[in-house]
Design a protein around this motif. Structure first.
Motif, PDB file in Angstrom:
ATOM      1  N   GLY A  15       7.262 -16.700  11.831  1.00 54.31           N
ATOM      2  CA  GLY A  15       8.700 -16.526  11.872  1.00 54.31           C
ATOM      3  C   GLY A  15       9.512 -17.776  11.619  1.00 54.31           C
ATOM      4  O   GLY A  15      10.743 -17.723  11.648  1.00 54.31           O
ATOM      5  N   GLU A  16       8.858 -18.906  11.322  1.00 54.63           N
ATOM      6  CA  GLU A  16       9.612 -20.129  11.026  1.00 54.63           C
ATOM      7  C   GLU A  16      10.112 -20.119   9.579  1.00 54.63           C
ATOM      8  O   GLU A  16       9.507 -19.519   8.700  1.00 54.63           O
ATOM      9  CB  GLU A  16       8.745 -21.370  11.255  1.00 54.63           C
ATOM     10  CG  GLU A  16       8.501 -21.699  12.714  1.00 54.63           C
ATOM     11  CD  GLU A  16       7.942 -23.102  12.896  1.00 54.63           C
ATOM     12  OE1 GLU A  16       8.669 -23.961  13.414  1.00 54.63           O
ATOM     13  OE2 GLU A  16       6.778 -23.329  12.518  1.00 54.63           O
TER      14      GLU A  16
ATOM     15  N   SER B 128      15.188 -14.106   8.936  1.00 57.04           N
ATOM     16  CA  SER B 128      15.766 -13.666  10.208  1.00 57.04           C
ATOM     17  C   SER B 128      15.637 -12.163  10.426  1.00 57.04           C
ATOM     18  O   SER B 128      15.372 -11.706  11.541  1.00 57.04           O
ATOM     19  CB  SER B 128      17.238 -14.085  10.289  1.00 57.04           C
ATOM     20  OG  SER B 128      17.988 -13.488   9.253  1.00 57.04           O
ATOM     21  N   GLN B 129      15.810 -11.370   9.359  1.00 55.85           N
ATOM     22  CA  GLN B 129      15.797  -9.915   9.520  1.00 55.85           C
ATOM     23  C   GLN B 129      14.412  -9.303   9.324  1.00 55.85           C
ATOM     24  O   GLN B 129      14.072  -8.321   9.976  1.00 55.85           O
ATOM     25  CB  GLN B 129      16.791  -9.279   8.554  1.00 55.85           C
ATOM     26  CG  GLN B 129      18.243  -9.650   8.842  1.00 55.85           C
ATOM     27  CD  GLN B 129      19.228  -8.919   7.961  1.00 55.85           C
ATOM     28  OE1 GLN B 129      18.893  -7.943   7.279  1.00 55.85           O
ATOM     29  NE2 GLN B 129      20.478  -9.371   7.960  1.00 55.85           N
ATOM     30  N   ASN B 130      13.622  -9.859   8.414  1.00 54.19           N
ATOM     31  CA  ASN B 130      12.288  -9.313   8.137  1.00 54.19           C
ATOM     32  C   ASN B 130      11.181 -10.049   8.883  1.00 54.19           C
ATOM     33  O   ASN B 130      10.034  -9.618   8.872  1.00 54.19           O
ATOM     34  CB  ASN B 130      11.991  -9.350   6.631  1.00 54.19           C
ATOM     35  CG  ASN B 130      12.914  -8.454   5.827  1.00 54.19           C
ATOM     36  OD1 ASN B 130      13.983  -8.085   6.294  1.00 54.19           O
ATOM     37  ND2 ASN B 130      12.509  -8.111   4.619  1.00 54.19           N
ATOM     38  N   GLY B 131      11.522 -11.177   9.503  1.00 55.56           N
ATOM     39  CA  GLY B 131      10.519 -11.942  10.236  1.00 55.56           C
ATOM     40  C   GLY B 131       9.512 -12.654   9.344  1.00 55.56           C
ATOM     41  O   GLY B 131       8.432 -13.034   9.789  1.00 55.56           O
TER      42      GLY B 131
ATOM     43  N   THR C 242       7.661 -15.495   7.442  1.00 57.96           N
ATOM     44  CA  THR C 242       7.457 -16.938   7.580  1.00 57.96           C
ATOM     45  C   THR C 242       7.624 -17.568   6.205  1.00 57.96           C
ATOM     46  O   THR C 242       6.954 -17.182   5.248  1.00 57.96           O
ATOM     47  CB  THR C 242       6.054 -17.244   8.131  1.00 57.96           C
ATOM     48  OG1 THR C 242       5.898 -16.572   9.388  1.00 57.96           O
ATOM     49  CG2 THR C 242       5.845 -18.732   8.315  1.00 57.96           C
ATOM     50  N   ILE C 243       8.523 -18.551   6.099  1.00 62.94           N
ATOM     51  CA  ILE C 243       8.861 -19.128   4.796  1.00 62.94           C
ATOM     52  C   ILE C 243       8.680 -20.642   4.829  1.00 62.94           C
ATOM     53  O   ILE C 243       9.113 -21.308   5.775  1.00 62.94           O
ATOM     54  CB  ILE C 243      10.319 -18.790   4.409  1.00 62.94           C
ATOM     55  CG1 ILE C 243      10.499 -17.266   4.293  1.00 62.94           C
ATOM     56  CG2 ILE C 243      10.707 -19.462   3.091  1.00 62.94           C
ATOM     57  CD1 ILE C 243      11.926 -16.838   3.992  1.00 62.94           C
ATOM     58  N   ILE C 244       8.056 -21.165   3.785  1.00 64.70           N
ATOM     59  CA  ILE C 244       7.946 -22.612   3.577  1.00 64.70           C
ATOM     60  C   ILE C 244       8.488 -22.887   2.185  1.00 64.70           C
ATOM     61  O   ILE C 244       7.989 -22.356   1.193  1.00 64.70           O
ATOM     62  CB  ILE C 244       6.495 -23.104   3.674  1.00 64.70           C
ATOM     63  CG1 ILE C 244       5.885 -22.682   5.019  1.00 64.70           C
ATOM     64  CG2 ILE C 244       6.428 -24.623   3.508  1.00 64.70           C
ATOM     65  CD1 ILE C 244       4.406 -22.992   5.122  1.00 64.70           C
TER      66      ILE C 244
END
Length: 243
Positions: free
Chosen positions: A30-31, A188-191, A193-195
């Motif tokens: 979730g980050e 934020s809405q789909n949860g 994790t993004i880098i």
């Protein structure tokens, strides 16, 4: 939070030079993590190490507890959006075709897309806000529209993790803001994790939940609101000693 990516003491050589040195990082579920650093600091190499494209000479990368180089690892759980490249206006194919490629990558050779696959493609296009572009020729899109198509293609894999390499580098200010707002929404809405690797530090501070600064090793790892961040960025970018 659950750790999704565990990078343990990796050192990576690329083109006979040390690109990364003893990197230790944990990325939690979730980050939204922004990666920054000077040119040649190893940002893209780090992404490719997480993808398993580049093998470290020491250390390891685990994704959900499994070494990324393990044949049992499902690499499709990581969606990847590389740097945007210019596409010929005569490039054949439509938006729906490009997005569908993300789904066909999960299918065995000779297996057609079923109704479930088509529903995932539809949702990916909705999430990327490009449903209205489905039948548009890919070569006729603006840079911002094309980047959203590439994001939708990655989303069609149903990834748990999304990696992006300079997703706004070829875009103007308005398109850049639109893409970053989209990524923030997916996080934020789909949860998801993004880098994401970026060169625009102010943009990172506005949208991400965590910033990691690289210069072959981790020079900073913290929140974008940390009062020490600006001092660290000044040291890293303006008082850096060339390698």
């Amino acid at each position: 939070m659950n750790s999704m990516i565990d990078i343990h003491n990796i050192t990576v050589n690329y083109k006979n030079q040390q690109a990364l040195c003893e990197i230790n990082l944990q990325i939690n579920q979730g980050e939204f993590v922004g990666i920054c650093g000077p040119n040649g600091s190893g940002k893209t190499t780090l992404l490719k190490s997480i993808l398993g494209i580049i093998k470290p000479i020491s250390g390891f990368v685990n994704v959900n507890g499994i070494n990324i180089l393990n044949k049992q690892h499902d690499k499709k759980e990581i969606g990847y959006v590389p740097q945007l490249r210019k596409i010929s206006p005569h490039f054949p194919g439509f938006v729906i075709d490009i997005v569908s490629m993300g789904r066909t990558s999960r299918k065995k050779i000779g297996h057609w897309l079923n109704n479930y696959d088509k529903s995932i493609i539809k949702k990916a296009m909705e999430d990327a806000e490009i449903s209205h572009l489905a039948n548009q020729p890919i070569g006729k899109l603006s840079g911002g529209q094309l980047q959203r198509v590439m994001i939708a293609r990655a989303l069609a894999q149903e990834p748990n993790i999304l990696l992006l390499d300079e997703p706004t580098s070829a875009l103007d200010y308005r398109m850049t803001k639109n893409v970053m707002t989209l990524l923030q929404k997916l996080n934020s809405q789909n949860g998801l994790t993004i880098i994401s690797v970026h060169h625009d530090l102010e943009l990172l501070k506005e949208h991400v939940t965590r910033i990691i600064c690289l210069d072959r090793t981790v020079e900073w790892d913290g929140r974008p609101t940390d009062a020490q961040l600006d001092k660290e960025l000044l040291r890293l970018f303006f008082y850096r000693t060339p390698h």
